[in-house]
Design a protein around this motif. Structure first.
Motif, mmCIF file in Angstrom:
data_model
loop_
_atom_site.group_PDB
_atom_site.id
_atom_site.type_symbol
_atom_site.label_atom_id
_atom_site.label_comp_id
_atom_site.label_asym_id
_atom_site.label_seq_id
_atom_site.Cartn_x
_atom_site.Cartn_y
_atom_site.Cartn_z
ATOM 1 N N ALA A 105 -2.165 51.216 75.060
ATOM 2 C CA ALA A 105 -2.734 51.058 73.726
ATOM 3 C C ALA A 105 -2.197 52.181 72.845
ATOM 4 C CB ALA A 105 -4.261 51.110 73.792
ATOM 5 N N PRO A 106 -1.725 51.871 71.628
ATOM 6 C CA PRO A 106 -1.137 52.899 70.764
ATOM 7 C C PRO A 106 -2.188 53.845 70.189
ATOM 8 C CG PRO A 106 -1.294 50.812 69.596
ATOM 9 C CD PRO A 106 -1.717 50.533 71.000
ATOM 10 N N GLY A 107 -1.727 54.950 69.636
ATOM 11 C CA GLY A 107 -2.614 55.901 68.979
ATOM 12 C C GLY A 107 -3.007 57.049 69.867
ATOM 13 N N PRO A 108 -3.588 58.111 69.288
ATOM 14 C CA PRO A 108 -3.946 59.309 70.055
ATOM 15 C C PRO A 108 -5.023 59.048 71.103
ATOM 16 C CG PRO A 108 -4.845 59.423 67.828
ATOM 17 C CD PRO A 108 -3.922 58.252 67.848
ATOM 18 N N TYR B 186 -3.471 54.078 79.251
ATOM 19 C CA TYR B 186 -2.700 53.212 80.140
ATOM 20 C C TYR B 186 -3.635 52.569 81.154
ATOM 21 C CZ TYR B 186 1.360 55.772 78.361
ATOM 22 O OH TYR B 186 2.317 56.320 77.542
ATOM 23 N N ARG B 187 -3.309 51.347 81.534
ATOM 24 C CA ARG B 187 -4.077 50.637 82.560
ATOM 25 C C ARG B 187 -3.179 49.612 83.229
ATOM 26 N NH1 ARG B 187 -5.999 48.895 77.637
ATOM 27 N NH2 ARG B 187 -5.532 46.707 77.118
ATOM 28 N N ALA C 69 -7.434 53.708 90.319
ATOM 29 C CA ALA C 69 -8.771 54.260 90.545
ATOM 30 C C ALA C 69 -9.712 54.062 89.369
ATOM 31 C CB ALA C 69 -8.672 55.750 90.880
ATOM 32 N N ARG C 70 -9.158 53.886 88.151
ATOM 33 C CA ARG C 70 -9.992 53.746 86.954
ATOM 34 C C ARG C 70 -9.448 52.643 86.066
ATOM 35 N NH1 ARG C 70 -11.046 59.574 84.250
ATOM 36 N NH2 ARG C 70 -10.474 58.322 82.451
ATOM 37 N N PRO C 71 -10.324 52.048 85.219
ATOM 38 C CA PRO C 71 -9.844 50.993 84.328
ATOM 39 C C PRO C 71 -8.796 51.477 83.330
ATOM 40 C CG PRO C 71 -12.238 50.929 84.500
ATOM 41 C CD PRO C 71 -11.799 52.201 85.150
ATOM 42 N N GLU C 72 -8.913 52.736 82.879
ATOM 43 C CA GLU C 72 -7.968 53.211 81.856
ATOM 44 C C GLU C 72 -7.904 54.736 81.856
ATOM 45 O OE1 GLU C 72 -7.818 50.984 78.201
ATOM 46 O OE2 GLU C 72 -7.732 52.837 77.028
ATOM 47 N N TRP C 73 -6.705 55.264 81.541
ATOM 48 C CA TRP C 73 -6.473 56.697 81.422
ATOM 49 C C TRP C 73 -5.723 56.964 80.124
ATOM 50 C CZ3 TRP C 73 -7.702 60.316 85.353
ATOM 51 C CH2 TRP C 73 -8.045 59.775 86.593
ATOM 52 N N THR C 74 -6.046 58.085 79.470
ATOM 53 C CA THR C 74 -5.200 58.520 78.359
ATOM 54 C C THR C 74 -4.008 59.261 78.938
ATOM 55 O OG1 THR C 74 -6.267 60.679 78.093
ATOM 56 C CG2 THR C 74 -7.243 58.797 76.906
#
Length: 316
Positions: free
Chosen positions: A54-57, A61-62, A17-22
């Motif tokens: 992508a690493p880090g706080p 995810y995508r 649904a979205r390009p990226e999520w934390t």
């Protein structure tokens, strides 16, 4: 508590649904811990989903672009939306012949659980399709039955009414459905006559499948057969016009289902068109919105001039 499989389906739906999520956003939406999200991401990767991170706080995810993903996951409302869109695409012919949309709709309906199939049937009963001028209404369920018959390659019994209104029952071997932009046609082998025929779908009153295999030996070019059949219909009036267009552009302006075309040099085409009256032909020619010359008959030329003058007078 949701099961692992339900959670994974929900996760795929969110990632789509979205390009990226934390990780935190996914955990909040799914009402689970960050650790559960990370475990579920690992499970998706094991199943073949390309999930990048992508690493880090502030990383997220995508789904990997261009990655082959396993079967599409839709929730109930999305499934119904797709079904309705496919239905309208098939009826309107917006995707060309409509065969692809109808085939996709057939596959989708066959895979629906009972609860969604019932909801879709309810929506079908409530929805109406506005046809183009002069286009007969087609029952979507009848189209699906005809598509299913073509797909199953089984002989069918058609309850059919011809152009004169005479009803008959015919054994046919269904092959393809063709949409001309105005009507749907079933291309099938007439068992009794042992020849390939076209049947207007709006004249089919019922279809019943048998268990006997269809004989599809040496099938025709379905679209060409329909075009030839329509163009060869005998009309009470014909007109011949010259369009200042090369043959390829003239065919786009006047489809081969409407007229017969002959090239008249590199920049012009002569087209013969049939109709039920001179006024009907004049209105059709006026609607082409292109310069043209009526070669014959004089009655159509005079009717065209009369229509054009009336239109001009109404808009002065």
């Amino acid at each position: 508590m949701t099961t692992t499989s339900s959670r994974l389906l929900r996760l795929v739906s969110l990632l789509s649904a979205r390009p990226e999520w934390t990780c935190r956003q996914l955990a909040e939406r799914m009402a689970v811990t960050d650790r559960t999200v990370r475990r579920d991401i690992a499970r998706l990767r094991d199943l073949g989903y390309g999930v990048e991170s992508a690493p880090g706080p502030w990383g997220g995810y995508r789904l990997s672009p261009g990655t082959r993903t396993p079967p599409l996951v839709l929730d109930d409302e999305e499934t119904l939306a797709v079904a309705v869109a496919l239905r309208e695409a098939a009826l309107s012919g917006v995707l060309g012949t409509g065969q692809a949309a109808l085939s996709a709709l057939l596959k989708l309906r066959q895979s629906l659980p009972a609860r969604l199939a019932g909801r879709l049937s309810t929506m079908d009963a409530a929805l109406e399709h506005t046809p183009r001028s002069g286009e007969p209404q087609i029952d979507p369920l009848l189209l699906l039955e005809l598509a299913r018959a073509c797909h199953s390659a089984l002989r069918v019994t058609l309850s059919y009414r011809d152009h004169a209104g005479r009803a008959s029952v015919r054994a046919a071997d269904p092959y393809r459905l063709v949409h001309t932009g105005q009507r749907w046609y079933l291309v099938a082998r007439d068992v009794a006559r042992r020849e390939w025929r076209t049947f207007r779908a709006d004249r089919v009153m019922g279809v019943r499948s048998t268990t006997e295999p269809a004989d599809l030996t040496d099938p025709p070019d379905a679209a060409a057969l329909v075009s030839h059949g329509i163009a060869s219909v005998v009309y009470p009036v014909y007109t011949t016009v010259r369009l200042p267009l090369p043959l390829d552009r003239a065919l786009r302006k006047v489809p081969p289902t409407i007229g017969t075309h002959h090239s008249d040099g590199p920049a012009a085409t002569v087209v013969r068109i049939g109709g039920n009256s001179v006024d009907q032909l004049a209105a059709y020619l006026l609607g082409l919105a292109t310069p043209l010359t009526v070669l014959s008959p004089d009655a159509v030329r005079q009717a065209l001039v009369r229509h054009a003058r009336a239109l001009l007078a109404a808009n002065r």
